[in-house]
Design a protein around this motif. Structure first.
Motif, PDB file in Angstrom:
ATOM      1  N   ASP A 108       0.838  -1.201   0.000  1.00  0.00           N
ATOM      2  CA  ASP A 108       0.000   0.000   0.000  1.00  0.00           C
ATOM      3  C   ASP A 108       0.873   1.252   0.000  1.00  0.00           C
ATOM      4  OD1 ASP A 108      -2.504   1.199  -0.151  1.00  0.00           O
ATOM      5  OD2 ASP A 108      -2.680   1.384   2.028  1.00  0.00           O
ATOM      6  N   MET A 111      -4.205  -4.888  -3.472  1.00  0.00           N
ATOM      7  CA  MET A 111      -4.495  -5.166  -2.066  1.00  0.00           C
ATOM      8  C   MET A 111      -5.244  -6.494  -1.916  1.00  0.00           C
ATOM      9  SD  MET A 111      -3.158  -2.843  -0.097  1.00  0.00           S
ATOM     10  CE  MET A 111      -1.797  -3.203  -1.172  1.00  0.00           C
ATOM     11  N   ASP A 119      -7.013   4.113  -8.026  1.00  0.00           N
ATOM     12  CA  ASP A 119      -7.665   3.394  -6.937  1.00  0.00           C
ATOM     13  C   ASP A 119      -7.976   1.945  -7.335  1.00  0.00           C
ATOM     14  OD1 ASP A 119      -8.869   3.330  -4.272  1.00  0.00           O
ATOM     15  OD2 ASP A 119     -10.783   3.167  -5.351  1.00  0.00           O
ATOM     16  N   ARG A 153      -4.800  -0.064  -7.114  1.00  0.00           N
ATOM     17  CA  ARG A 153      -4.434  -0.240  -5.709  1.00  0.00           C
ATOM     18  C   ARG A 153      -5.328  -1.285  -5.046  1.00  0.00           C
ATOM     19  NH1 ARG A 153      -5.824   0.669  -0.903  1.00  0.00           N
ATOM     20  NH2 ARG A 153      -7.715   1.797  -1.389  1.00  0.00           N
ATOM     21  N   ARG A 154      -6.635  -1.199  -5.255  1.00  0.00           N
ATOM     22  CA  ARG A 154      -7.560  -2.155  -4.649  1.00  0.00           C
ATOM     23  C   ARG A 154      -7.288  -3.572  -5.156  1.00  0.00           C
ATOM     24  NH1 ARG A 154     -13.074  -0.940  -5.929  1.00  0.00           N
ATOM     25  NH2 ARG A 154     -12.275   0.340  -7.594  1.00  0.00           N
TER      26      ARG A 154
END
Length: 186
Positions: free
Chosen positions: A68, A85, A78, A81-82
């Motif tokens: 992160d 993750m 986003d 990134r999601r």
């Protein structure tokens, strides 16, 4: 190993297709592709980052927290990134480079592009790149996605890989063939 398969049936391929569908729905294919290329570059440049994604010694939370921070610094979207993750939470970061390759391959396939990896002894000039791109487009047909690399050990010439075909015109290979031929003479 099945976990490292980049085809649509393997682990990396399934994750890549899921991301592809999400990016397509969000009309963010190009941005996600750019993000993934950046993450791939970071992975290939940093031994610490490679250790983080490959080592089973780091826990799920440690990997997620570190990734992160890396992604925030890289400024990815986003959606990217999601996705990463989720990969970290599922303990699949070891397959992230294959997921990236599978995503980019699927994007190229759907756009009708052919990936050509070209390794040269020295960086190519813009004129040389354009001439090479034109030549490859004529011989392969369709759009070419050129991936350029340099390897000074080639001494000169090029090594071109398009799909399963490879054309090696490097001086290193020519000298090796000459050396082999001369051994046979004596």
């Amino acid at each position: 190993m099945a976990g490292e398969d980049t085809s649509t049936g393997g682990l990396a391929g399934r994750y890549a297709l899921a991301l592809f569908e999400l990016a397509d729905q969000a009309q963010a294919l190009d941005k996600v592709a750019d993000d993934l290329k950046g993450v791939d570059a970071l992975l290939s440049e940093s031994e610490d980052l490679q250790r983080l994604v490959r080592s089973p010694l780091y826990g799920r939370e440690q990997q997620a927290k570190a990734m992160d921070a890396v992604l925030a610094k890289a400024g990815v979207t986003d959606l990217t990134r999601r996705f990463i993750m989720v990969v970290a939470q599922n303990r699949r970061l070891h397959a992230l480079p294959n997921m990236i390759r599978a995503f980019l391959a699927e994007l190229a396939r759907r756009r009708g592009e052919v990936r050509a990896e070209v390794t040269a002894a020295v960086p190519l000039s813009e004129t040389q790149e354009k001439a090479l791109l034109d030549s490859l487009s004529k011989s392969v047909g369709g759009k070419i996605q050129l991936v350029l690399k340099t390897d000074p050990s080639l001494l000169g010439g090029l090594v071109v890989k398009v799909g399963s075909r490879m054309i090696d015109t490097s001086l290193r290979t020519k000298l090796q063939r000459l050396q082999f031929a001369m051994k046979g003479v004596g």
